[in-house]
Motif scaffolding. Structure first.
Motif, short mmCIF file in Angstrom:
data_model
loop_
_atom_site.label_atom_id
_atom_site.label_comp_id
_atom_site.label_asym_id
_atom_site.label_seq_id
_atom_site.Cartn_x
_atom_site.Cartn_y
_atom_site.Cartn_z
N ASP A 50 -8.99 -0.77 -7.48
CA ASP A 50 -9.44 0.59 -7.80
C ASP A 50 -8.34 1.27 -8.60
OD1 ASP A 50 -10.20 3.32 -7.78
OD2 ASP A 50 -11.34 3.00 -5.93
N ALA A 51 -8.65 1.63 -9.84
CA ALA A 51 -7.64 2.17 -10.74
C ALA A 51 -7.29 3.63 -10.47
CB ALA A 51 -8.10 2.02 -12.20
N ARG A 52 -8.05 4.30 -9.61
CA ARG A 52 -7.77 5.71 -9.32
C ARG A 52 -6.45 5.83 -8.54
NH1 ARG A 52 -13.44 7.24 -6.60
NH2 ARG A 52 -13.01 5.19 -5.67
N ARG A 53 -5.72 6.88 -8.82
CA ARG A 53 -4.42 7.05 -8.18
C ARG A 53 -4.55 7.28 -6.68
NH1 ARG A 53 0.03 7.99 -11.15
NH2 ARG A 53 0.94 9.34 -9.54
N ASP A 54 -5.52 8.07 -6.27
CA ASP A 54 -5.73 8.34 -4.86
C ASP A 54 -7.22 8.23 -4.53
OD1 ASP A 54 -3.01 9.15 -3.93
OD2 ASP A 54 -3.27 10.65 -5.52
N PRO A 55 -7.74 7.00 -4.49
CA PRO A 55 -9.17 6.85 -4.21
C PRO A 55 -9.51 7.31 -2.80
CG PRO A 55 -8.06 4.73 -4.12
CD PRO A 55 -7.06 5.72 -4.65
N ALA B 55 -13.19 -13.87 17.95
CA ALA B 55 -12.29 -12.83 17.45
C ALA B 55 -12.52 -12.57 15.96
CB ALA B 55 -10.84 -13.23 17.71
N ALA B 56 -13.73 -12.86 15.48
CA ALA B 56 -14.03 -12.67 14.06
C ALA B 56 -13.93 -11.20 13.67
CB ALA B 56 -15.43 -13.19 13.76
N ARG B 57 -13.52 -10.96 12.45
CA ARG B 57 -13.52 -9.60 11.93
C ARG B 57 -13.70 -9.66 10.41
NH1 ARG B 57 -8.04 -10.62 13.13
NH2 ARG B 57 -6.58 -10.33 11.37
N VAL B 58 -14.05 -8.52 9.86
CA VAL B 58 -14.25 -8.38 8.42
C VAL B 58 -13.27 -7.34 7.92
CG1 VAL B 58 -15.88 -7.68 6.62
CG2 VAL B 58 -16.68 -9.03 8.57
N GLU B 59 -12.67 -7.60 6.76
CA GLU B 59 -11.68 -6.67 6.22
C GLU B 59 -12.00 -6.33 4.78
OE1 GLU B 59 -7.76 -8.21 8.78
OE2 GLU B 59 -7.99 -8.81 6.67
N LEU B 60 -11.66 -5.10 4.42
CA LEU B 60 -11.71 -4.66 3.03
C LEU B 60 -10.31 -4.26 2.63
CD1 LEU B 60 -13.05 -3.73 0.38
CD2 LEU B 60 -13.46 -1.50 1.49
N GLU B 61 -9.76 -4.95 1.64
CA GLU B 61 -8.45 -4.63 1.09
C GLU B 61 -8.67 -4.00 -0.28
OE1 GLU B 61 -4.28 -7.02 0.15
OE2 GLU B 61 -6.19 -8.00 -0.25
N VAL B 62 -8.21 -2.78 -0.47
CA VAL B 62 -8.34 -2.08 -1.75
C VAL B 62 -6.96 -1.95 -2.36
CG1 VAL B 62 -9.11 0.01 -2.93
CG2 VAL B 62 -10.38 -0.82 -0.94
N LEU B 63 -6.79 -2.52 -3.55
CA LEU B 63 -5.51 -2.49 -4.25
C LEU B 63 -5.56 -1.46 -5.35
CD1 LEU B 63 -4.99 -6.36 -4.63
CD2 LEU B 63 -4.23 -4.87 -2.76
N GLY B 64 -4.60 -0.57 -5.38
CA GLY B 64 -4.54 0.48 -6.39
C GLY B 64 -3.17 0.61 -7.00
N GLY C 124 -0.53 1.63 -4.17
CA GLY C 124 -0.48 0.96 -2.88
C GLY C 124 -1.80 0.31 -2.51
N ALA C 125 -1.89 -0.09 -1.25
CA ALA C 125 -3.08 -0.79 -0.77
C ALA C 125 -3.59 -0.14 0.51
CB ALA C 125 -2.74 -2.26 -0.51
N ARG C 126 -4.89 -0.28 0.72
CA ARG C 126 -5.50 0.24 1.94
C ARG C 126 -6.32 -0.88 2.57
NH1 ARG C 126 -8.48 4.04 -0.12
NH2 ARG C 126 -10.52 3.03 -0.01
#
Length: 574
Positions: A465-470, A501-510, A513-515
């Motif tokens: 995500d190219a936005r500075r603060d998405p 113990a399965a889980r799903v993750e969303l990693e957003v790189l900007g 930083g990352a979320r």
């Protein structure tokens, strides 16, 4: 590689193995199923009845070069003029499915491009070259006859000294659309070696129609001495039906062809007709064994659709988005999904915008670093130098995206899975496959990352995500529907045996930083929402039999509009 074993209760009495040597061995981006290839090679094999019909015909043409081939047959073999040939080739009959309007437009253009700069000193050959091997008794495979054929259009000189196979392709011959086979040196390509062997040593035959496919090809005798003569030179030429470019990929004498075949072609062809490895995926779509295949996982109800009358197809979230469009935007277009499914070319590379290329490069850089340094957590200074253009795999980031892309790669270090001491395995770009038998759809999910944390797999999607603060997503499953499908798959055996113990993750790189967002796939409300999102993307598509274009502002950026040619609304009116 496991040896081929016939499906249970199947019968095969013809003893005929027929392969189209070049295309049979050609690698592709989606990965072909070795078992299916060996199964198809056994002409006339009959399978035991399965839980679903083995095959349901589609009333629409599914091969993007099918009508072109029929038009060329009429022009080259029956001296029909181009316009009449197109009309006949594009008219639906009992034997010929109807062509979508976009396919009609593409075929007209492709025919013009193919006929450009045709070599006048070569004549079209109205038969197939087939290399036949007859056996006195069945061999270890149960075969008594082998027929090696080749896909393409045959030509020869008037004296028979030169034979040329022209292979039409629905793309340009260079750039991002390059096929997987072209990344292998021509000298080592098994598909070229096998195809050249047929062109050099095959004899003229007429192949049976699809209703008599288990019958042997019939030799053609009354074709003149030149046609029966063994050539002194063999050529294979690719012809781009997008821009008319021609590329000679092989030109050799028969002796060199035979040597090439012995080293590169015969071993691969021998292995391929005996292959017993299953690779579920895109190939399941038209495979008659798919309903009973032991390697294809079943996950009924995945799409929330109960309807078995439609032809079996593959479906992914990408297909759903192509059909429906993005959330809260009036950009649904059935024709867009249909023409993309037909793999019509993108002549202006509209789909490869700079930010798309940057995203691919970021993913590939991270993947390559993980694969080169397994078990070692990424660090920010492992990122590329963003002061100049940089590359990862086949993706080169342009100067105006280089710094942004480098900062996105560096941001990944914060949430690199290898920072967890419990992670023992990590894989990228694995395609998960499940057959929803309630809808007879093969569902595909190409994962960004799967990693084994303890004894359970974690399904991670990584986005840029190219936005500075998405802002954080308010409805993450609807806005990122890949996660909705991930929720439904991550708790199933499709991912792994232990899902406790399965889980799903969303990693957003900007750029700053990352979320990381963690989603519990066992949560009742989340699962209900995921099912609703997936069904909303699949239900109309599944029922649609026409794929009509729906023009709108989205056409201006759609790479398929060059073939669809919709009437765009005038923004100055209404």
């Amino acid at each position: 590689m496991p040896a081929w074993m016939a499906p249970r209760e199947s019968t095969w009495t013809s003893g005929l193995i027929r392969v189209f040597a070049g295309s049979f061995l050609r690698p592709n981006a989606h990965g072909s199923c070795p078992y299916k290839g060996a199964l198809k090679a056994r002409a006339g094999i009959r399978l035991a009845p399965g839980p679903l019909p083995a095959y349901k015909a589609d009333a629409r043409e599914g091969f993007n070069l099918g009508p072109l081939g029929e038009a060329l047959d009429l022009i080259e073999y029956e001296d029909v003029d181009a316009e009449e040939a197109l009309r006949r080739a594009l008219t639906a009959t009992r034997e010929r499915p109807r062509a979508d309007p976009g396919l009609v437009s593409w075929t007209r253009s492709a025919l013009d491009r193919y006929l450009e700069n045709s070599t006048p000193d070569l004549r079209p050959v109205p038969y197939s070259w087939v290399l036949v091997t007859r056996l006195e008794k069945p061999d270890g495979r149960g075969a008594r006859r082998y027929e090696q054929c080749v896909w393409g259009r045959p030509y020869a000189s008037a004296d028979g000294r030169l034979r040329e196979l022209r292979v039409p392709v629905a793309r340009g011959l260079s750039g991002p659309g390059q096929e997987a086979s072209e990344r292998v040196g021509h000298a080592e390509r098994a598909d070229l070696a096998a195809a050249a062997q047929v062109v050099a040593f095959g004899e003229p035959h007429r192949l049976p129609d699809r209703f008599h496919w288990s019958h042997a090809a019939r030799p053609v005798r009354d074709v003149g001495e030149a046609a029966l003569r063994k050539p002194e030179e063999v050529r294979i030429t690719e012809v781009s039906c997008l821009d008319g470019e021609r590329r000679e990929v092989l030109s050799e004498g028969p002796e060199d062809v035979a040597r090439r075949y012995a080293v590169h072609g015969r071993p691969r062809l021998t292995a391929a007709v005996s292959a017993g490895t299953f690779l579920p995926g895109h190939d399941c779509e038209d495979c008659k064994y798919a309903p009973s295949c032991p390697a294809l996982p079943r996950l009924g109800g995945l799409l929330g659709i109960e309807e078995l009358n439609r032809p079996r197809r593959t479906w992914s979230i990408t297909n759903g988005r192509s059909y429906v469009g993005r959330p809260d935007r009036d950009e649904s277009c059935p024709a867009r999904e249909r023409l993309r499914r037909l793999r019509l070319p993108d002549p202006e590379a509209r789909a490869l915008t700079p930010h798309v290329v940057r995203g691919h490069a970021v993913h590939t850089w991270i993947q390559q670093h993980h694969e080169a340094h397994p078990g070692i957590a990424c660090r920010p200074d492992d990122a590329p130098d963003g002061r100049a253009p940089w590359s990862a795999g086949r993706w080169t980031v342009p100067p105006d995206q280089a710094d942004l892309g480098a900062r996105m790669v560096a941001a990944h270090a914060r949430h690199c899975p290898y920072r967890l001491s419990t992670v023992s395995e990590l894989v990228h770009e694995r395609t998960l496959v499940a057959h929803d038998a309630d809808a007879d759809v093969v569902v595909l999910a190409k994962t960004d990352t799967l990693y084994l944390d303890g004894s359970s797999w974690v399904y991670r999607e990584t986005k840029t995500d190219a936005r500075r603060d998405p802002p954080p997503e308010t409805d993450v499953l609807r806005e990122r529907p890949q996660l909705a499908l991930a929720v439904l798959l991550s708790t199933s055996p499709v991912v792994g045996e232990d899902v406790s113990a399965a889980r799903v993750e969303l990693e957003v790189l900007g750029p700053r930083g990352a979320r990381l967002t963690v989603i519990d796939p066992f949560d009742t409300e989340i699962r209900a929402s995921a099912r609703q999102v997936v069904r909303s993307l699949a239900s109309d598509w599944h029922a649609d039999t026409t794929a009509v274009a729906r023009p709108g502002p989205h056409c201006r950026t759609c790479e398929m509009s060059v073939w669809c040619r919709p009437a765009l609304p005038d923004p100055t009116k209404g």
